[in-house]
Design a protein around this motif. Structure first.
Motif, mmCIF file in Angstrom:
data_model
loop_
_atom_site.group_PDB
_atom_site.id
_atom_site.type_symbol
_atom_site.label_atom_id
_atom_site.label_comp_id
_atom_site.label_asym_id
_atom_site.label_seq_id
_atom_site.Cartn_x
_atom_site.Cartn_y
_atom_site.Cartn_z
ATOM 1 N N LEU A 20 42.422 9.792 16.580
ATOM 2 C CA LEU A 20 41.929 9.755 15.212
ATOM 3 C C LEU A 20 40.459 9.367 15.211
ATOM 4 N N SER A 21 39.723 9.966 14.307
ATOM 5 C CA SER A 21 38.308 9.615 14.165
ATOM 6 C C SER A 21 38.003 9.247 12.725
ATOM 7 N N CYS A 22 37.058 8.365 12.565
ATOM 8 C CA CYS A 22 36.624 7.931 11.241
ATOM 9 C C CYS A 22 35.099 7.997 11.222
ATOM 10 N N ALA A 23 34.577 8.864 10.381
ATOM 11 C CA ALA A 23 33.125 9.007 10.257
ATOM 12 C C ALA A 23 32.644 8.161 9.090
ATOM 13 N N ALA A 24 31.696 7.281 9.370
ATOM 14 C CA ALA A 24 31.156 6.395 8.346
ATOM 15 C C ALA A 24 29.818 6.928 7.832
ATOM 16 N N SER A 25 29.520 6.594 6.580
ATOM 17 C CA SER A 25 28.274 7.084 5.967
ATOM 18 C C SER A 25 27.067 6.229 6.339
ATOM 19 N N ILE A 26 27.325 5.101 6.995
ATOM 20 C CA ILE A 26 26.236 4.249 7.450
ATOM 21 C C ILE A 26 26.470 3.885 8.909
ATOM 22 N N SER A 27 25.482 3.290 9.508
ATOM 23 C CA SER A 27 25.596 2.897 10.902
ATOM 24 C C SER A 27 26.705 1.875 11.076
ATOM 25 N N ILE A 28 27.616 2.152 11.995
ATOM 26 C CA ILE A 28 28.720 1.214 12.199
ATOM 27 C C ILE A 28 28.240 -0.078 12.838
ATOM 28 N N SER A 29 27.065 -0.038 13.434
ATOM 29 C CA SER A 29 26.527 -1.269 14.011
ATOM 30 C C SER A 29 26.107 -2.247 12.919
ATOM 31 N N SER A 30 25.972 -1.766 11.685
ATOM 32 C CA SER A 30 25.608 -2.642 10.574
ATOM 33 C C SER A 30 26.836 -3.112 9.795
ATOM 34 N N ILE A 31 28.008 -2.705 10.226
ATOM 35 C CA ILE A 31 29.250 -3.050 9.538
ATOM 36 C C ILE A 31 29.899 -4.225 10.253
ATOM 37 N N TYR A 32 30.329 -5.211 9.499
ATOM 38 C CA TYR A 32 30.937 -6.390 10.121
ATOM 39 C C TYR A 32 32.233 -6.028 10.863
ATOM 40 N N VAL A 33 33.118 -5.324 10.199
ATOM 41 C CA VAL A 33 34.369 -4.946 10.838
ATOM 42 C C VAL A 33 34.768 -3.562 10.349
ATOM 43 N N THR A 34 35.271 -2.780 11.258
ATOM 44 C CA THR A 34 35.853 -1.496 10.908
ATOM 45 C C THR A 34 37.081 -1.285 11.760
ATOM 46 N N GLY A 35 38.012 -0.511 11.254
ATOM 47 C CA GLY A 35 39.236 -0.342 12.020
ATOM 48 C C GLY A 35 40.241 0.519 11.299
ATOM 49 N N THR A 68 43.883 2.504 21.669
ATOM 50 C CA THR A 68 42.580 1.921 21.973
ATOM 51 C C THR A 68 41.587 2.306 20.899
ATOM 52 N N ILE A 69 40.950 1.312 20.310
ATOM 53 C CA ILE A 69 39.911 1.567 19.318
ATOM 54 C C ILE A 69 38.561 1.526 20.003
ATOM 55 N N SER A 70 37.672 2.412 19.558
ATOM 56 C CA SER A 70 36.327 2.439 20.114
ATOM 57 C C SER A 70 35.348 2.891 19.047
ATOM 58 N N GLY A 71 34.102 2.535 19.249
ATOM 59 C CA GLY A 71 33.067 2.906 18.302
ATOM 60 C C GLY A 71 31.935 3.657 18.977
ATOM 61 N N ASP A 72 31.347 4.588 18.259
ATOM 62 C CA ASP A 72 30.205 5.348 18.750
ATOM 63 C C ASP A 72 29.072 5.137 17.754
ATOM 64 N N ASN A 73 28.127 4.289 18.113
ATOM 65 C CA ASN A 73 27.037 3.969 17.196
ATOM 66 C C ASN A 73 26.139 5.173 16.922
ATOM 67 N N ASP A 74 25.998 6.050 17.899
ATOM 68 C CA ASP A 74 25.124 7.219 17.711
ATOM 69 C C ASP A 74 25.714 8.183 16.680
ATOM 70 N N LYS A 75 27.024 8.279 16.652
ATOM 71 C CA LYS A 75 27.691 9.216 15.745
ATOM 72 C C LYS A 75 28.265 8.529 14.512
ATOM 73 N N ASN A 76 28.105 7.210 14.427
ATOM 74 C CA ASN A 76 28.664 6.455 13.299
ATOM 75 C C ASN A 76 30.153 6.726 13.126
ATOM 76 N N THR A 77 30.868 6.748 14.225
ATOM 77 C CA THR A 77 32.300 7.001 14.161
ATOM 78 C C THR A 77 33.077 5.903 14.878
ATOM 79 N N VAL A 78 34.258 5.702 14.405
ATOM 80 C CA VAL A 78 35.216 4.813 15.045
ATOM 81 C C VAL A 78 36.456 5.641 15.343
ATOM 82 N N SER A 79 36.914 5.552 16.569
ATOM 83 C CA SER A 79 38.049 6.367 16.983
ATOM 84 C C SER A 79 39.223 5.497 17.374
#
Length: 117
Positions: A20-35, A68-79
């Motif tokens: 599963l992928s989740c595309a965020a509209s902002i940088s995930i590095s600026s988000i406190y928690v995502t999941g 396994t959860i992972s984040g991609d800061n370049d793509k603003n996605t959490v998988s």
């Protein structure tokens, strides 16, 4: 505001895998928690996994060792990589994000995961 768009759900056989992928509209590095949360029919929404400050990952005991959860800061996605899927993993999966510790959660629209032979 944070917009979240999930993708990757579908039908899989028991023992199979989905990502599963989740595309965020902002940088995930600026988000406190995502999941991810999930909700099966007739059941309460259940927390599945999260990333805090883009680094610390946590998984529910029910999925530990399989998801396994992972984040991609370049793509603003959490998988969410889901392996060894079981029938009880079938649910609607929702991506969420919170910009600060005391803030409110933003939610995606959900993506359905069906585990069946």
């Amino acid at each position: 505001q944070v917009q979240l768009v999930e993708s990757g759900g579908g039908l899989v056989q028991p023992g199979g895998s989905l990502r599963l992928s989740c595309a965020a509209s902002i940088s995930i590095s600026s988000i406190y928690v995502t999941g991810w949360y999930r909700q099966a029919p007739g059941k309460q929404r259940e927390w599945v996994a999260s990333i805090i400050n883009g680094r610390e990952t946590n998984h529910a005991d029910s999925v530990k060792g399989r998801f396994t959860i992972s984040g991609d800061n370049d793509k603003n996605t959490v998988s969410l990589q889901m392996n060894s899927l079981k029938a009880e993993d079938a649910a609607d999966y929702y991506c969420y994000a919170r910009r600060s510790w005391s803030g409110s959660n933003y939610w995606g629209q959900g993506t359905q995961v069906t585990v069946s032979s």
